[in-house]
Each structure stands twice: as C-alpha cells, then as structure tokens.
Write a protein that holds these residues in place. Structure first.
Motif, short mmCIF file in Angstrom:
data_model
loop_
_atom_site.label_atom_id
_atom_site.label_comp_id
_atom_site.label_asym_id
_atom_site.label_seq_id
_atom_site.Cartn_x
_atom_site.Cartn_y
_atom_site.Cartn_z
N ALA A 120 22.16 39.42 9.24
CA ALA A 120 21.00 40.16 8.74
C ALA A 120 21.33 40.84 7.41
N LEU A 121 22.53 41.37 7.27
CA LEU A 121 22.93 42.02 6.02
C LEU A 121 23.07 40.99 4.89
N MET A 122 23.37 39.75 5.26
CA MET A 122 23.53 38.69 4.25
C MET A 122 22.18 38.30 3.65
N ALA A 123 21.12 38.49 4.40
CA ALA A 123 19.80 38.05 3.94
C ALA A 123 19.31 38.93 2.78
N PRO A 124 18.80 38.32 1.70
CA PRO A 124 18.18 39.13 0.65
C PRO A 124 16.93 39.80 1.23
N SER A 125 16.76 41.10 1.02
CA SER A 125 15.65 41.78 1.67
C SER A 125 15.17 42.97 0.85
N ASP A 126 13.88 43.23 0.99
CA ASP A 126 13.27 44.45 0.46
C ASP A 126 13.12 45.48 1.56
N LEU A 127 13.06 45.01 2.82
CA LEU A 127 12.92 45.88 3.98
C LEU A 127 13.92 45.44 5.03
N LEU A 128 14.79 46.36 5.44
CA LEU A 128 15.82 46.08 6.44
C LEU A 128 15.54 46.94 7.67
N LEU A 129 15.36 46.28 8.82
CA LEU A 129 15.10 46.98 10.08
C LEU A 129 16.33 46.85 10.97
N LEU A 130 16.89 47.98 11.39
CA LEU A 130 18.08 47.98 12.24
C LEU A 130 17.81 48.81 13.49
N ASP A 131 17.90 48.16 14.65
CA ASP A 131 17.66 48.83 15.94
C ASP A 131 19.01 49.00 16.64
N GLU A 132 19.50 50.22 16.68
CA GLU A 132 20.80 50.55 17.29
C GLU A 132 21.93 49.65 16.75
N PRO A 133 22.15 49.64 15.44
CA PRO A 133 23.17 48.75 14.87
C PRO A 133 24.59 49.16 15.24
N THR A 134 24.81 50.40 15.69
CA THR A 134 26.17 50.87 15.93
C THR A 134 26.65 50.62 17.36
N ASN A 135 25.79 50.06 18.22
CA ASN A 135 26.14 49.96 19.64
C ASN A 135 27.41 49.16 19.90
N HIS A 136 27.64 48.12 19.11
CA HIS A 136 28.80 47.25 19.36
C HIS A 136 29.93 47.49 18.36
N LEU A 137 29.87 48.61 17.64
CA LEU A 137 30.86 48.85 16.58
C LEU A 137 31.86 49.93 16.98
N ASP A 138 33.10 49.75 16.54
CA ASP A 138 34.09 50.80 16.63
C ASP A 138 33.98 51.68 15.39
N LEU A 139 34.73 52.77 15.39
CA LEU A 139 34.57 53.75 14.32
C LEU A 139 34.91 53.18 12.95
N ASP A 140 35.90 52.28 12.88
CA ASP A 140 36.26 51.72 11.57
C ASP A 140 35.14 50.86 11.01
N ALA A 141 34.53 50.02 11.86
CA ALA A 141 33.40 49.20 11.41
C ALA A 141 32.18 50.07 11.10
N LEU A 142 32.02 51.14 11.85
CA LEU A 142 30.90 52.06 11.63
C LEU A 142 31.00 52.73 10.27
N VAL A 143 32.19 53.17 9.90
CA VAL A 143 32.40 53.79 8.59
C VAL A 143 32.09 52.79 7.48
N TRP A 144 32.53 51.54 7.67
CA TRP A 144 32.24 50.50 6.67
C TRP A 144 30.73 50.27 6.54
N LEU A 145 30.03 50.19 7.69
CA LEU A 145 28.59 49.93 7.66
C LEU A 145 27.85 51.07 6.95
N GLU A 146 28.26 52.30 7.20
CA GLU A 146 27.63 53.43 6.51
C GLU A 146 27.74 53.27 4.99
N ALA A 147 28.94 52.92 4.52
CA ALA A 147 29.15 52.76 3.07
C ALA A 147 28.28 51.63 2.53
N TRP A 148 28.14 50.54 3.30
CA TRP A 148 27.33 49.41 2.84
C TRP A 148 25.85 49.82 2.76
#
Length: 642
Positions: A171-199
């Motif tokens: 989903a992040l790879m897709a070019p988009s003007d509107l990004l919808l994320l429903d509970e994106p952190t459920n399967h992430l550990d803290l290291d991946a979560l910190v990376w996703l926040e920065a992205w």
C-alpha cells in the motif's frame, strides 16, 4: 478536499452517523478515533468508495489516487519484492504496455506507429520512477522489519503477521493522493513502528488513519475526527491535543462531571500513590509524566464504560523468579543464551528488543509454554503466572463461548464457583446476557482480548506475563488496562509496542538482542535512539559484507609476488577503472539528455528511436557498474596484500 455535508450512515437498521458534516483539506493527516462499534470502519468504507451515504452528500476529488491495505491474507508464491512492487499499479501498467508494444514491434519492425508507442512507453516509465522502483520497494520491506535475505523469499513462506506487513508495504508503494490505514501498527514491533512513523511524517498526500496507539497518533496526525453518539467532531491537533480539549469540554458539563467524581477520586488515589513512590531514575520519571497525563484527562477515563482490576495476589514470593545460565529457543535453534536474571516481587519490567530477537520466546519460556534449552528457571514458592499470549487463540478455544471458558477454568484451577457468579464476573468485562454465550470464533479481536484478561484476573496471579496485550484493544480499554496494571500489587513483565502503556506501567526495562538479555539503562526515548543506531549499524554491516563478497570473488594475488609486482599489476586495473568511471559519467549524461528530449516532445519518427536509445543506455550502464565493482575488488585485494 474531502467534504461531508449532513451525511447519515447506517449499518443495517442501526444509525452510526446522523447528519454529520466535516471537511478534510489536501495534505492533512487525520486520526479517526472513537469506541469500537462507533462507526470508524463504516466511515472508512465511505472514504474508499465501497459504501455510499444513506443521506446527505459526500465528495472526494475524482482525480485523487487512493491507496489502502488489503485486508485479505495474500496466498502467492511471488517473491516478496515483486509482490510489494506490484503495489505501484501505474508502473505495472506501463511495463505491460511496453512489453506488448515491443512484442508487436518484433512482429512489425517497420511500423512507425508501434515504434512511437515503444518510445512513449519508455518515457512514461522514466516519469514513473522505473529506474529506482526495486530499491524503493525493498526499502519499504526492510523498514517494516524484514531481513535482507528475505527480500526474494515467496510471500506464502511467511506467517500471517508478516504477510500483513507485506500488504502494508504494498500500500505504501502505491502512488497516492489519499492513504487510508486501518490499525496499521497491529502487526508491528516497536522498531518497525518507529520507521513507519518517520515514513508517514514525510508522506505528501492526505492520510486518514484508525489507530488505538496514542503515541503513534501523536507522531503522525495533525487533525482528529472523533465519533461519538452518532456525531462526528473535528479537532485541530493530534490525539493528545484532542484529549485535552475533550477533557475541558467534559469539565464544563458540570452535571455529568459531578457523577464521575467517585471514579476520578479512585484514579487520583493511585496517581498520588505512585508519584510518591517514584525514584529519580529516568524510567520512573517517565512513568510519573504518564500518570500526570492521566490525571489531566481523568474525566475522559471516568467516562469509559469499561474498567476492571486485578485481584490481590494470595501471596508474593520474593524473588518471584530466578533464571540461571539459561538458553532459550526452539528445537536445535538457540536464540538467547547465558541468561541470568532475577524477577523480584513488585517489579514492573518492560521487555524491549527489535523484531525476531527473542522477546516472545523469552516470555513463552517463563510462562512454561516451551522448555528452556539449558539452565534453570526457578519460581518462588506459590508462584502463580497469568499469561496473555500475543495470539489470543493460543489460549482460547474458538468453538467454546465465554461462559464455557470460565466454567472450565473454575473447575481446573479454581476457585470453585456457581454459574451465576461466573456470569456476574463476565458481566464486569462486558460479557453480559447473550454475549456470554457467543462462541469465541465469532468474537472480534477486542472481545477475545477482554476474555483473556477476564480469565487471567480470575486466577489471581502474582506474576503477569503480557505479550502485546493491546493489539486489539480500543483506546478506552487500553487506559483501563493501564489503570489496572498500576493498581496491581504483583509483578509485571510486559512486551508491547504501545509506548504509552510502557511509559505508564514500567519502572525498568530489559533489552533482548544479539542473543542475550540485559538491563537497558534508559527510557523509551533513549530506546528509540538505540533503534536508529542499531539500524545504522546493520546497514553498515550489510555494506561491509557485500564488499567482502566482491573482494572474495576477485582472483587472489600470488603470495610470491613482490610489492613492486603487485603495484605493476594494479596500474592497468586502475587505468581501466578510471576509463570505466568516465564512461559511466558519459552514459549518465546521455541518459539524462535522452529523458529530457522525450519529456519535451518529439516528432513521431524520433520518439521510437529515443526510446530504444534510452533502453540501450540503461543496459550499458548496468554492464559498466558490474565491471566497476569487479575492478574495485581486484584493486582492493592487491593493495591489501601489499
């Protein structure tokens, strides 16, 4: 912009949103919050076009490209990189168009129209970022916690949680003007979560996210939409700003606020108690700040319709647990070794560590779900463990209902109880009436989590092992858990990517990593810095390994060669390397010029030729880069032997 004017949404006969209006501006990052069942997912369905308003008017710019995470579990043998790359649907369509045009060109080489299509396809691919598409996809995959050697592994070789991470990367790879994320952190550990926040902080489009992780919402959102009692209210600011404003509004409602004073006093009691106990350690000070926040938003907590508490443990052995020279892992695979730790009565320990380092293995071994590979784990006399597994179904039976789970628990581990007593107890966890007879397999993730908590509370544990307990809990239930854990008189070992919960509950941390378990001398802010440094270290290690591989592939110099002979061998290699570098610069400039010509527009007869030229330059650059690596490796080997 996105607009809702007097919009009504129903689910069946139930009205979820009644004549609501709101405006979302381009580029805003919006947190959508509200209790479970309030209508967040239904509103998402309106945003993505899979549901239409029952009344009123909803509009979204027709030209906006939408990206969201597919909810189905991918079943494919496609390599991980290719699967994520396919998220860029424009790139995939352009590649297909080029392949078709080239096939037609092979069949009709003299057709100028086909040649024109080939050239235009090359130009379009350059505009779409074809040159760096694979590195972009792999950056997303690695950022979400995968290892380098997993980039080309088949998607269906990964477990469910990892496949959902690949769906997120897609989903992040897709070019988009509107990004919808429903509970994106459920399967992430803290290291991946910190990376996703920065992205997401760098994402240029409009973001709408549903999350129950308050620190994640604080980091990535600047607007909050709150659903309550069929209404939708927009607040400027992140979740903490919304929480403060909401608390102030509730305070103004004196008639409602006065009814909440008993509950607020109860919260205040443990806040004062723990603030008085706190030492000057950084972890304890962090916890004080979390409790002060809870103090400020007491009205919001008091409003919650669900709360619970852990029963007082029957005894508190000290030490609670002693781990001596232990090794943890599975079968013949050792993940942690040489572990020597003691767990004392009353400790509240947060277990930190990057994904795959052994946090869950450590907790499962302490919970006696798996045996240690070496050493001993000795529990104090009367040790009684309450274990919340990361996957709730590890301890639940899908075909049984909540009451059957309670009856079996009371029979097997006690204390004995009548059915009505068990029903009353389940009612305190919002399993009343027909809910107590609903099978676990039909429950939501949040309901399963609440049932596991109920089963743990009934057993009166003195040691709580909690492995990601908040994955499916809404914000109100997370706050209720935080309050209950702070009042719990036993010992807590907590694995969680919910930093708000870690800050509020834990006084100290263990770090699981590089095959060992050791104390972490710092707070969560220090840990986030550690994660960034660790990621940098791993990148540098990967580069060093790649360089070693290149060097190893070069023919080794003769050990009998003198320094003068080695220098003589190196001279022609260096001359060739210089020429290769000049050729790379020449090809790079020619490629830029060809792309610029295509972008300016050319006569039809010249477009096809420019496209073919661009393709040939790309192939030439790839060959030059390969030769540059080989020459560099040979030269390094000769100089290292000097």
């Amino acid at each position: 912009m996105i607009t809702l004017r007097e919009v009504t949404l129903r689910r069946g006969a139930k009205v979820l949103l009644d004549k609501v209006s709101a405006t979302l501006n381009p580029g805003e990052k919006v947190g959508l919050v509200g209790r479970n069942g309030a209508g967040k997912s239904t509103l998402f369905a309106l945003f993505n076009g899979s549901l239409h308003e029952d009344a009123g008017e909803f509009s979204r710019p027709a030209h906006w490209q939408l990206a969201q995470v597919a909810q189905h579990m991918p079943e494919t043998g496609e390599p991980a990189t290719d699967f994520v790359l396919a998220g860029d649907t424009r790139l995939m369509a352009l590649r297909a168009a080029l392949a078709q045009a080239e096939a037609e060109g092979d069949a009709n080489p003299e057709d100028p129209e086909i040649g024109m299509r080939i050239g235009q396809a090359h130009a379009d691919l350059a505009d779409a970022g074809e040159h760096d598409a694979v590195p972009r996809a792999q950056t997303l995959i690695l950022g979400l916690g995968f290892k380098t050697h997993e980039l080309d592994q088949p998607v269906n070789s990964f477990s469910g949680g990892w496949r959902m991470r690949l769906q997120l990367a897609r989903a992040l790879m897709a070019p988009s003007d509107l990004l919808l994320l429903d509970e994106p952190t459920n399967h992430l550990d803290l290291d991946a979560l910190v990376w996703l926040e920065a992205w997401l902080q760098k994402y240029a489009g409009t973001l709408i996210v549903i999350s129950h992780d308050r620190e994640f919402l604080d980091a990535v959102t600047d607007v909050t939409l709150h659903i309550e009692q069929q209404k939708l209210v927009r607040y400027g600011g992140n979740y903490s700003a919304f929480e403060t404003l909401r608390a102030q509004q509730l305070e103004l409602q004196q008639s409602a606020f006065s009814k909440q004073q008993d509950k607020i006093a109860h919260l205040q009691k443990f806040i004062d108690r723990f603030k008085a106990k706190a030492s000057k350690a950084k972890q304890a000070q962090s916890r004080v700040k979390a409790l002060e926040r809870m103090e400020k938003i007491a009205p919001v907590l008091a409003e919650a319709d669900f709360s619970f508490e852990f029963k007082e443990p029957a005894n508190l052995p000290n030490p609670m647990l002693a781990i001596s020279d232990a090794a943890f892992g599975y079968g013949d695979k050792t993940i942690l070794r040489g572990v020597n730790r003691s767990v004392l009565a009353g400790q509240r320990i947060g277990i930190l560590g990057a994904n795959g380092q052994g946090k869950s293995t450590l907790v499962k071994t302490i919970a006696r779900e798996i045996a240690p590979l070496a050493g001993t784990l000795t529990g104090g006399k009367g040790l009684n463990i309450g274990y919340f597994a990361q996957q709730e179904l590890d301890v639940l039976r899908p075909q049984d209902n909540a009451l059957e789970h309670m009856v079996r628990l009371a029979r097997d581990v006690g204390p004995p109880a009548r059915e009505q007593e068990l029903r009353n107890f389940l009612g305190s966890f919002n399993f009343s009436g027909e809910m107590a007879a609903q099978t676990v397999g039909t429950m939501s993730g949040g309901e399963k989590a609440r049932l596991v908590l109920a089963l743990i509370v009934w057993q009166r544990p003195n040691l709580l092992l909690l492995d990601e307990p908040t994955n499916h809990l809404d914000l109100a239930t997370r706050e209720a858990l935080s309050v209950a854990l702070n009042e719990f008189e036993g010992t807590v070992l907590l694995v969680s990517h919910d930093r708000a919960l870690l800050r509020a509950v834990c006084d100290e941390f263990w770090l699981v990593g590089r095959g060992e378990v050791k104390p972490f001398d710092g707070d969560l802010d220090d840990y986030q810095r550690y994660l960034l440094e660790e990621a940098k270290r791993l990148r540098e290690l990967a580069r060093a390994q790649a360089a070693t591989t290149t060097t190893a592939a070069a023919p080794p110099p003769s050990p009998a060669a003198s320094p003068a002979q080695r220098a003589a061998r190196a001279r022609p290699l260096k001359r060739e390397l210089e020429q290769v570098e000049k050729d790379m610069a020449r090809v790079d400039a020619a490629r830029d010029a060809a792309q610029a010509r295509l972008a300016q527009g050319l006569p039809p007869a010249e477009i096809a030729e420019a496209g073919r030229r661009l393709k040939a330059l790309g192939e030439e650059m790839a060959a030059l880069e390969e030769r540059w690596l080989a020459l560099s490796g040979e030269i390094e080997a000769l100089e290292a032997a000097a």
